[in-house]
Design a protein around this motif. Structure first.
Motif, PDB file in Angstrom:
ATOM      1  N   GLU A   1     -18.244  -8.228  43.912  1.00 46.08           N
ATOM      2  CA  GLU A   1     -19.223  -7.757  44.890  1.00 46.08           C
ATOM      3  C   GLU A   1     -19.222  -6.232  44.992  1.00 46.08           C
ATOM      4  O   GLU A   1     -20.283  -5.597  44.940  1.00 46.08           O
ATOM      5  CB  GLU A   1     -18.923  -8.375  46.255  1.00 46.08           C
ATOM      6  CG  GLU A   1     -19.955  -8.001  47.316  1.00 46.08           C
ATOM      7  CD  GLU A   1     -19.708  -8.684  48.649  1.00 46.08           C
ATOM      8  OE1 GLU A   1     -20.357  -8.279  49.647  1.00 46.08           O
ATOM      9  OE2 GLU A   1     -18.885  -9.616  48.711  1.00 46.08           O
ATOM     10  N   LYS A   2     -18.039  -5.651  45.118  1.00 47.47           N
ATOM     11  CA  LYS A   2     -17.953  -4.196  45.226  1.00 47.47           C
ATOM     12  C   LYS A   2     -18.315  -3.528  43.899  1.00 47.47           C
ATOM     13  O   LYS A   2     -18.906  -2.437  43.879  1.00 47.47           O
ATOM     14  CB  LYS A   2     -16.547  -3.791  45.657  1.00 47.47           C
ATOM     15  CG  LYS A   2     -16.215  -4.199  47.087  1.00 47.47           C
ATOM     16  CD  LYS A   2     -14.832  -3.725  47.492  1.00 47.47           C
ATOM     17  CE  LYS A   2     -14.534  -4.104  48.943  1.00 47.47           C
ATOM     18  NZ  LYS A   2     -13.176  -3.669  49.354  1.00 47.47           N
ATOM     19  N   TYR A   3     -17.990  -4.183  42.812  1.00 47.56           N
ATOM     20  CA  TYR A   3     -18.348  -3.656  41.495  1.00 47.56           C
ATOM     21  C   TYR A   3     -19.866  -3.609  41.349  1.00 47.56           C
ATOM     22  O   TYR A   3     -20.431  -2.603  40.908  1.00 47.56           O
ATOM     23  CB  TYR A   3     -17.741  -4.557  40.419  1.00 47.56           C
ATOM     24  CG  TYR A   3     -18.064  -4.163  38.994  1.00 47.56           C
ATOM     25  CD1 TYR A   3     -17.275  -3.231  38.306  1.00 47.56           C
ATOM     26  CD2 TYR A   3     -19.144  -4.728  38.318  1.00 47.56           C
ATOM     27  CE1 TYR A   3     -17.562  -2.876  36.991  1.00 47.56           C
ATOM     28  CE2 TYR A   3     -19.444  -4.381  37.011  1.00 47.56           C
ATOM     29  CZ  TYR A   3     -18.655  -3.451  36.353  1.00 47.56           C
ATOM     30  OH  TYR A   3     -18.948  -3.101  35.049  1.00 47.56           O
ATOM     31  N   ASP A   4     -20.546  -4.673  41.755  1.00 48.70           N
ATOM     32  CA  ASP A   4     -22.007  -4.727  41.656  1.00 48.70           C
ATOM     33  C   ASP A   4     -22.657  -3.661  42.556  1.00 48.70           C
ATOM     34  O   ASP A   4     -23.704  -3.098  42.210  1.00 48.70           O
ATOM     35  CB  ASP A   4     -22.514  -6.115  42.053  1.00 48.70           C
ATOM     36  CG  ASP A   4     -22.206  -7.164  40.997  1.00 48.70           C
ATOM     37  OD1 ASP A   4     -21.868  -6.778  39.866  1.00 48.70           O
ATOM     38  OD2 ASP A   4     -22.280  -8.369  41.321  1.00 48.70           O
ATOM     39  N   GLU A   5     -22.067  -3.380  43.703  1.00 46.87           N
ATOM     40  CA  GLU A   5     -22.584  -2.344  44.593  1.00 46.87           C
ATOM     41  C   GLU A   5     -22.557  -0.978  43.909  1.00 46.87           C
ATOM     42  O   GLU A   5     -23.516  -0.201  44.002  1.00 46.87           O
ATOM     43  CB  GLU A   5     -21.774  -2.305  45.887  1.00 46.87           C
ATOM     44  CG  GLU A   5     -22.005  -3.501  46.810  1.00 46.87           C
ATOM     45  CD  GLU A   5     -21.111  -3.450  48.028  1.00 46.87           C
ATOM     46  OE1 GLU A   5     -20.310  -2.490  48.152  1.00 46.87           O
ATOM     47  OE2 GLU A   5     -21.192  -4.372  48.870  1.00 46.87           O
ATOM     48  N   ALA A   6     -21.454  -0.682  43.236  1.00 48.30           N
ATOM     49  CA  ALA A   6     -21.337   0.602  42.531  1.00 48.30           C
ATOM     50  C   ALA A   6     -22.338   0.685  41.390  1.00 48.30           C
ATOM     51  O   ALA A   6     -22.924   1.746  41.125  1.00 48.30           O
ATOM     52  CB  ALA A   6     -19.913   0.777  42.008  1.00 48.30           C
TER      53      ALA A   6
ATOM     54  N   LYS B   1     -22.624  10.272  42.718  1.00 53.32           N
ATOM     55  CA  LYS B   1     -21.298  10.542  43.283  1.00 53.32           C
ATOM     56  C   LYS B   1     -20.790   9.342  44.080  1.00 53.32           C
ATOM     57  O   LYS B   1     -19.591   9.017  44.036  1.00 53.32           O
ATOM     58  CB  LYS B   1     -21.348  11.791  44.161  1.00 53.32           C
ATOM     59  CG  LYS B   1     -21.531  13.082  43.360  1.00 53.32           C
ATOM     60  CD  LYS B   1     -21.514  14.312  44.258  1.00 53.32           C
ATOM     61  CE  LYS B   1     -21.603  15.586  43.434  1.00 53.32           C
ATOM     62  NZ  LYS B   1     -21.585  16.813  44.276  1.00 53.32           N
ATOM     63  N   ALA B   2     -21.695   8.683  44.808  1.00 51.20           N
ATOM     64  CA  ALA B   2     -21.300   7.498  45.563  1.00 51.20           C
ATOM     65  C   ALA B   2     -20.889   6.378  44.608  1.00 51.20           C
ATOM     66  O   ALA B   2     -19.935   5.626  44.875  1.00 51.20           O
ATOM     67  CB  ALA B   2     -22.450   7.045  46.449  1.00 51.20           C
TER      68      ALA B   2
ATOM     69  N   MET C   1     -14.129   4.321  41.255  1.00 52.91           N
ATOM     70  CA  MET C   1     -12.762   4.833  41.303  1.00 52.91           C
ATOM     71  C   MET C   1     -11.933   4.121  42.373  1.00 52.91           C
ATOM     72  O   MET C   1     -10.724   3.893  42.190  1.00 52.91           O
ATOM     73  CB  MET C   1     -12.777   6.341  41.578  1.00 52.91           C
ATOM     74  CG  MET C   1     -13.206   7.172  40.387  1.00 52.91           C
ATOM     75  SD  MET C   1     -12.218   6.866  38.895  1.00 52.91           S
ATOM     76  CE  MET C   1     -10.578   7.309  39.477  1.00 52.91           C
ATOM     77  N   LYS C   2     -12.575   3.760  43.475  1.00 49.41           N
ATOM     78  CA  LYS C   2     -11.856   3.031  44.512  1.00 49.41           C
ATOM     79  C   LYS C   2     -11.411   1.673  43.992  1.00 49.41           C
ATOM     80  O   LYS C   2     -10.277   1.219  44.247  1.00 49.41           O
ATOM     81  CB  LYS C   2     -12.755   2.866  45.739  1.00 49.41           C
ATOM     82  CG  LYS C   2     -12.038   2.264  46.940  1.00 49.41           C
ATOM     83  CD  LYS C   2     -12.938   2.254  48.163  1.00 49.41           C
ATOM     84  CE  LYS C   2     -12.196   1.687  49.374  1.00 49.41           C
ATOM     85  NZ  LYS C   2     -13.054   1.665  50.578  1.00 49.41           N
TER      86      LYS C   2
ATOM     87  N   LYS D   1     -13.205   3.090  33.729  1.00 49.67           N
ATOM     88  CA  LYS D   1     -11.870   2.850  34.285  1.00 49.67           C
ATOM     89  C   LYS D   1     -11.852   1.532  35.072  1.00 49.67           C
ATOM     90  O   LYS D   1     -10.892   0.760  34.986  1.00 49.67           O
ATOM     91  CB  LYS D   1     -11.458   4.004  35.188  1.00 49.67           C
ATOM     92  CG  LYS D   1     -11.137   5.290  34.450  1.00 49.67           C
ATOM     93  CD  LYS D   1     -10.647   6.359  35.415  1.00 49.67           C
ATOM     94  CE  LYS D   1     -10.243   7.626  34.670  1.00 49.67           C
ATOM     95  NZ  LYS D   1      -9.717   8.663  35.577  1.00 49.67           N
ATOM     96  N   ALA D   2     -12.930   1.305  35.837  1.00 47.26           N
ATOM     97  CA  ALA D   2     -13.003   0.050  36.596  1.00 47.26           C
ATOM     98  C   ALA D   2     -13.064  -1.144  35.648  1.00 47.26           C
ATOM     99  O   ALA D   2     -12.453  -2.193  35.912  1.00 47.26           O
ATOM    100  CB  ALA D   2     -14.219   0.073  37.514  1.00 47.26           C
ATOM    101  N   ASP D   3     -13.813  -0.976  34.538  1.00 43.85           N
ATOM    102  CA  ASP D   3     -13.881  -2.054  33.550  1.00 43.85           C
ATOM    103  C   ASP D   3     -12.524  -2.315  32.906  1.00 43.85           C
ATOM    104  O   ASP D   3     -12.204  -3.452  32.541  1.00 43.85           O
ATOM    105  CB  ASP D   3     -14.910  -1.718  32.470  1.00 43.85           C
ATOM    106  CG  ASP D   3     -16.347  -1.796  32.986  1.00 43.85           C
ATOM    107  OD1 ASP D   3     -16.566  -2.462  34.015  1.00 43.85           O
ATOM    108  OD2 ASP D   3     -17.230  -1.184  32.360  1.00 43.85           O
ATOM    109  N   SER D   4     -11.719  -1.271  32.762  1.00 41.03           N
ATOM    110  CA  SER D   4     -10.414  -1.425  32.111  1.00 41.03           C
ATOM    111  C   SER D   4      -9.458  -2.302  32.911  1.00 41.03           C
ATOM    112  O   SER D   4      -8.513  -2.860  32.362  1.00 41.03           O
ATOM    113  CB  SER D   4      -9.782  -0.053  31.868  1.00 41.03           C
ATOM    114  OG  SER D   4      -9.365   0.538  33.099  1.00 41.03           O
ATOM    115  N   VAL D   5      -9.703  -2.434  34.213  1.00 42.00           N
ATOM    116  CA  VAL D   5      -8.844  -3.287  35.051  1.00 42.00           C
ATOM    117  C   VAL D   5      -9.602  -4.550  35.482  1.00 42.00           C
ATOM    118  O   VAL D   5      -9.202  -5.228  36.428  1.00 42.00           O
ATOM    119  CB  VAL D   5      -8.336  -2.517  36.291  1.00 42.00           C
ATOM    120  CG1 VAL D   5      -7.416  -1.384  35.871  1.00 42.00           C
ATOM    121  CG2 VAL D   5      -9.504  -1.976  37.120  1.00 42.00           C
ATOM    122  N   LYS D   6     -10.691  -4.852  34.749  1.00 38.25           N
ATOM    123  CA  LYS D   6     -11.467  -6.076  34.969  1.00 38.25           C
ATOM    124  C   LYS D   6     -11.992  -6.182  36.410  1.00 38.25           C
ATOM    125  O   LYS D   6     -12.002  -7.250  37.018  1.00 38.25           O
ATOM    126  CB  LYS D   6     -10.634  -7.320  34.637  1.00 38.25           C
ATOM    127  CG  LYS D   6      -9.868  -7.242  33.331  1.00 38.25           C
ATOM    128  CD  LYS D   6     -10.793  -6.947  32.159  1.00 38.25           C
ATOM    129  CE  LYS D   6      -9.998  -6.850  30.850  1.00 38.25           C
ATOM    130  NZ  LYS D   6     -10.837  -6.363  29.729  1.00 38.25           N
TER     131      LYS D   6
END
Length: 359
Positions: A222-227, A251-252, A258-259, A210-215
């Motif tokens: 930065e937040k993407y790499d953390e996840a 879960k984290a 999702m955030k 889902k995160a990838d779908s919104v680029k």
């Protein structure tokens, strides 16, 4: 009050305490009767016989290792919560332990008795572990994932309870049965935890998609790499059999993805709304322009108004946003159920060996 098997132990302890600090009694000596001597003209010389000197000997034994093994095993029982969940059993073993200590203080050899006490403490810790595992399994209602092993564990737990209340059972018998119960039930618990972890992993992967779908990898790198790192850390923990912590990280990771998705989606919706409103205004302006052109069309160039085919912005090429997306492993390496049971049993066996050796 429940009874722990102490028949054999009690007998040995009584013997130990009676012999505690005993001394070797010197053999009884008697003065031999003087031989009958016929009267002669010469009077024989007589000497007084001196009884032999017998030294008193007190036997003492070094019980340091024996005392340490009991203390280590008792510590394991306390760590398992014996003082809160099984205070009656703990109190009875403590009473036996105190008796052994008293005998040791008097110099008696209590190596065998202390070994039995250590086994009882260790058995109590395993008994509590088995009961806790069963309670958690029953709460999840997922015992069907390893039904046969679960049934065997429950049977062993019932038999262990019976042995704890059997005065004729030995410490070794109790330890053997509680070991089986704890090994089986904790192995089932590991299977359940692994299934929960795998489910959490799939949820995290769905969130990443889902995160990838919104680029998100481009707009909030930065937040993407953390996840992504949380996901990879979870995979590493899972491979090291740290399943509960792996689940927490999955879960984290899901929460992080999702955030990002929700945040970017919300901003996109706001931008889309602004675009639609702008389009409406442009359409409205276009209708006015068409009406103006119809009434008074421009016939010559006006300063500030570009030609219809003019290029206003320099052309640019943008990197493919999909290239910024992270690749995650599709599957996890998984040991068989038999291997998992053996690993659990080996861990318990090693712990018992360390305690008995005073490590």
């Amino acid at each position: 009050m429940k009874k722990i098997a102490i028949g054999l132990l009690a007998g040995v302890l009584v013997f130990s305490m009676l012999s505690c600090g005993s001394k070797e009694t010197p053999e009884e000596t008697t003065t031999p009767e003087a031989p009958v001597v016929e009267e002669t003209t010469e009077t024989p010389e007589t000497t007084e016989e001196v009884p032999p000197v017998i030294e008193e000997v007190i036997k003492t034994v070094d019980n340091t290792a024996a005392m340490k093994s009991m203390e280590l095993a008792r510590g394991k029982a306390l760590e398992a919560g014996a003082d809160k969940t099984e205070p009656d059993y703990l109190a009875q073993i403590d009473a036996l332990c105190d008796a052994v200590k008293s005998a040791a203080e008097g110099g008696a050899d209590v190596s065998k008795e202390s070994a039995d006490i250590a086994k009882l403490y260790e058995a109590l810790a395993l008994y509590i572990s088995a009961k806790d595992a069963k309670a958690t399994i029953d709460d999840t209602k997922m015992f069907n994932l390893a039904q046969g092993v679960y049934d065997d564990g429950c049977k062993a737990l019932d038999e262990a309870t019976a042995l704890l209340d059997d005065e004729n059972a030995t410490a070794q018998q109790i330890l053997d049965k509680t070991t089986v119960a704890s090994t089986k039930l904790n192995a089932v618990l590991v299977v359940i935890y692994k299934q929960v972890a795998r489910d959490a992993r799939e949820d995290a992967k769905t969130a990443k998609n889902k995160a990838d779908s919104v680029k998100a990898a481009v707009s909030q790198k930065e937040k993407y790499d953390e996840a992504v790192e949380l996901f990879k850390k979870a995979d590493s923990l899972y491979s090291m059999q740290s399943v509960k912590k792996a689940t927490e990280n999955y879960k984290a990771s899901e929460e992080g993805f999702m955030k990002l998705f929700n945040d970017i989606s919300e901003k996109r919706a706001a931008v889309q709304k602004a675009i639609e409103e702008a389009k409406a205004k442009v359409a409205e302006s276009a209708s006015f322009a068409e009406a103006a052109d119809a009434e008074a069309p421009l016939t010559e160039k006006v300063e500030g108004i570009e030609d219809e085919d003019a290029v206003l912005l320099e052309s640019d090429s943008y990197a493919d946003p999909e290239a910024a997306e992270a690749d995650l492993p599709e599957t996890l390496a998984e040991p068989s159920l038999i291997d998992q049971i053996e690993n659990t049993g080996n861990n318990i066996g090693n712990a018992i060996t360390n305690i008995m050796e005073g490590k």
